[in-house]
Scaffold this motif. Structure first.
Motif, short mmCIF file in Angstrom:
data_model
loop_
_atom_site.label_atom_id
_atom_site.label_comp_id
_atom_site.label_asym_id
_atom_site.label_seq_id
_atom_site.Cartn_x
_atom_site.Cartn_y
_atom_site.Cartn_z
N PRO A 1 39.75 32.90 29.66
CA PRO A 1 41.20 32.69 29.54
C PRO A 1 41.85 32.02 30.74
O PRO A 1 42.97 31.49 30.63
N ASN A 2 41.19 32.02 31.90
CA ASN A 2 41.73 31.37 33.09
C ASN A 2 41.14 29.98 33.32
O ASN A 2 41.35 29.39 34.37
N GLY A 3 40.37 29.48 32.37
CA GLY A 3 39.81 28.14 32.50
C GLY A 3 38.48 28.09 33.22
O GLY A 3 37.99 27.00 33.53
N VAL A 4 37.85 29.24 33.50
CA VAL A 4 36.54 29.25 34.15
C VAL A 4 35.50 28.87 33.10
O VAL A 4 35.40 29.49 32.05
N ILE A 5 34.73 27.83 33.40
CA ILE A 5 33.69 27.36 32.49
C ILE A 5 32.44 28.21 32.70
O ILE A 5 31.96 28.36 33.83
N ILE A 6 31.93 28.76 31.61
CA ILE A 6 30.73 29.57 31.64
C ILE A 6 29.69 28.87 30.78
O ILE A 6 29.94 28.56 29.62
N GLN A 7 28.56 28.59 31.39
CA GLN A 7 27.49 27.83 30.71
C GLN A 7 26.27 28.71 30.55
O GLN A 7 25.89 29.44 31.46
#
Length: 129
Positions: free
Chosen positions: A113-119
């Motif tokens: 929700p805070n824009g942190v990209i998780i790959q």
């Protein structure tokens, strides 16, 4: 030197939103939490500390920045497609669908929700090697 743990600290606007996302969808548990702070852990992954923007513990030049230009990547040992389906079925938006790169990396991405990209990554033997 003996390192006993690894932690990544992310500065975000809404600590509670990222905390809920990571505990609900990625299996993290809360070690400690307070207003504007959360420490999350898993036994098989890097620990995550979430700090609210503007927190005084941050150096002054970093207090108003938030986690951008960063990809939090987790390597899986199989089951990548199953994890993408599980997250999709849970209502998590897949921001980069499952794909395979020519060098043997299979991956997909979600965004918290805070824009942190998780790959999520799985390594396979590339056809051209």
């Amino acid at each position: 030197m003996q390192i006993t743990a690894s932690t990544v600290s992310l500065t975000v606007d809404d600590v509670a939103a990222s905390r809920a996302f990571l505990t609900t969808h990625l299996g993290y548990t809360v070690q400690a939490a307070a207003d504007g702070f959360a420490s999350l852990t898993r036994t098989d992954a890097v620990d995550i500390v979430l700090l609210a923007r503007g927190t005084e513990v941050l150096p002054p030049e970093q207090r108003d920045q938030h986690a951008t230009g960063l990809i939090l990547a987790f390597t899986l040992d199989g089951g990548l497609q199953d994890q993408e389906k599980r997250l999709r079925d849970a209502g998590v938006e897949i921001t980069m669908p499952l794909r395979e790169e020519p060098w043997g990396e299979r991956l997909f991405q979600i965004t918290d929700p805070n824009g942190v990209i998780i790959q999520f990554v799985e390594w396979v033997t590339p056809d051209d090697v």
